[in-house]
Design an enzyme around this catalytic site. Sequence first.
Site, short mmCIF file in Angstrom:
data_model
loop_
_atom_site.label_atom_id
_atom_site.label_comp_id
_atom_site.label_asym_id
_atom_site.label_seq_id
_atom_site.Cartn_x
_atom_site.Cartn_y
_atom_site.Cartn_z
N HIS A 281 15.86 -10.74 10.89
CA HIS A 281 15.77 -11.80 11.91
C HIS A 281 16.95 -12.77 11.76
O HIS A 281 16.81 -13.78 11.04
CB HIS A 281 14.48 -12.60 11.74
N GLU B 239 17.89 -14.94 13.69
CA GLU B 239 17.60 -16.23 14.35
C GLU B 239 17.15 -17.32 13.37
O GLU B 239 17.20 -18.49 13.69
CB GLU B 239 16.56 -16.06 15.47
N GLU C 249 6.32 -35.25 6.74
CA GLU C 249 5.65 -35.32 8.03
C GLU C 249 4.23 -34.79 7.93
O GLU C 249 4.02 -33.68 7.46
CB GLU C 249 6.44 -34.48 9.06
N CYS D 75 14.23 -7.08 14.92
CA CYS D 75 13.08 -6.57 14.16
C CYS D 75 12.29 -5.55 14.99
O CYS D 75 12.72 -4.40 15.10
CB CYS D 75 12.22 -7.70 13.65
N1 GLN Z 1 5.72 -4.94 13.61
C1 GLN Z 1 6.97 -4.55 13.05
C2 GLN Z 1 6.88 -4.34 11.54
O1 GLN Z 1 5.97 -4.85 10.92
C3 GLN Z 1 8.06 -5.56 13.37
C4 GLN Z 1 7.84 -6.89 12.75
C5 GLN Z 1 8.60 -8.01 13.40
O2 GLN Z 1 9.11 -7.87 14.50
N2 GLN Z 1 8.67 -9.15 12.76
O3 GLN Z 1 7.72 -3.70 10.97
#
Ligand code: GLN
Length: 558
Positions: free
Chosen positions: A515, A517, A152, A391
Amino acid sequence: MPTEPDTQYDSSLGSKFIFVTGGVMSGLGKGITAASTGRLLKNAGFDVTAVKIDPYLNVDAGTMNPYQHGEVYVLKDGGEVDLDLGNYERFLGIDMHSDHNITTGKTYQHVIENERAGDYLGKTVQIIPHITDDIKRRIREAAEGSDVCLVEVGGTVGDIEGMPYLEALRQFAHEEPEENVLFVHVTLVPYSKNGEQKTKPTQHSVKEVRSIGLQPDVIVGRSDDKLDPETKEKIALFCDIETDAVFSNPDVEDVYHVPLVVEEEGLDEYVLEHFEIADDALPATERTREWRDVVTTEKTDTATIALVGKYDLEDAYMSIHESLKHAGFELGAEVDVKWVFADDLADGHDGQLEGVDGIIVPGGFGMRGTEGKIEAVRYARENDVAFLGLCLGFQMAVIEYARNVLGLEGAHSAEMDEDTPHPVIDILPEQYEVENMGGTMRLGEHTTVIEPETLAYDLYEDTSCQERHRHRYEVNPEYFEQFDDEQLRFSGTAGNRMEILELEDHPYFLGTQYHPEYSSRPGEPSPPFVGLLEAALTRTADTDAAIDDETDEHEVTH
Ligand code: GLN
């Protein structure tokens, strides 16, 4: 999807390539159109992969503000890439590598490094052939081992930045047998005031494509409804393709239904015929129907989940929205995401959270919105509302607990407040010396060890999980002992790093330094999201029961 049909096509014969360009305007959903076509080919038994080309000069999406192109998607290998790769991973059920996102930054950086190394033996280094050769090499390498590779090109045909890529695709097609390459052009078919479908924008954009030496094999018209037969005929005539090579891609209530629409239109069959692999495909009756079954699950319940963030843009939290949908497919529930602007919650304005069934505090960077996010955590903890912190959201939960339960006044993250008396969240030791911003965080998949007999263990049903990371800060080891109390528990760790936290005596309170997600898929939802939604639905049921009770009482008294 747990089971996938076996490939019948012998990919040693070489991959087939679907090149997807867009016309008229960006944001038409050509990625979803491509991914949907890919999904159907996968259902028919082929190994499908994808490449997303982003013609910007950034090396990767990692340094970009989410207002620019939406969320930064993180791959297993730690690549920080365009969110479209998230769509490909979700639709195709695959894990991709960073080299599946080609950017102008990457290409030029590589060619210029080669030039400095003297690799071009005194030649003048030029866009054609050096940049175009590098683009072709990257596409071929990314496609290796797959039967079909979707490519793409981001942006719209005619953009200056996109030119070297279109030229590279032209050369690529020239070098391949005709039946190995298919050009798909996705355009907009708007309506006139009197409800007529207008083809002029499509004609103009196809004219533009042809002026670069490319001839679309297939045109997909994005519009509110299906294209009328006359519209298809008109597009075919003016754009010099067969009428049955013009397909509709109308608006649908859920992007996961696009493969169903595309299948109904017969786009997959057309592609198979063009590639001369229809005989290698599984017969229609043997193709997996799991996708259809998952995405058309009947929804009998609804829960409202507040998403407390700082970017008022759905794309900035795309993977979270998708993960909630996947959990909804699993539990047969509709999820209403209520956007809550974190700044509004600072100063105790938590009215917006009243009545929600669950709260998510997502990831993020920088000071703005943090006090509001901490407030959202407090609200969830004190009011027994299902909570998931991701996070930065995990870090906010640690800070909230430090301040309001452990009494560590002024506790904060060293990221937001360097002079805090209690830096309960501090920079990762390996980050002390890091100066460059791009690609230098703790990134990608790492193993978390999960303690048995915890909520985390119940969710993952395992003593470990592999999830993706993107952070520079973590729980400060100097405070581990103070946190180790009756109520808060770090139930997931990676060596000395705290990865999961949970609260006892709360219906659902979970924070993850990683994360989850990014690895959620339709049919394979992320456990923390399923847990959140399950708890939220229980709450809805309780509230409904309470309302029923109240109504009964009224009935008695009146
Ligand atoms: N700012 C935070 C860190 O760097 C959390 C990072 C995030 O939420 N992706 O650890």
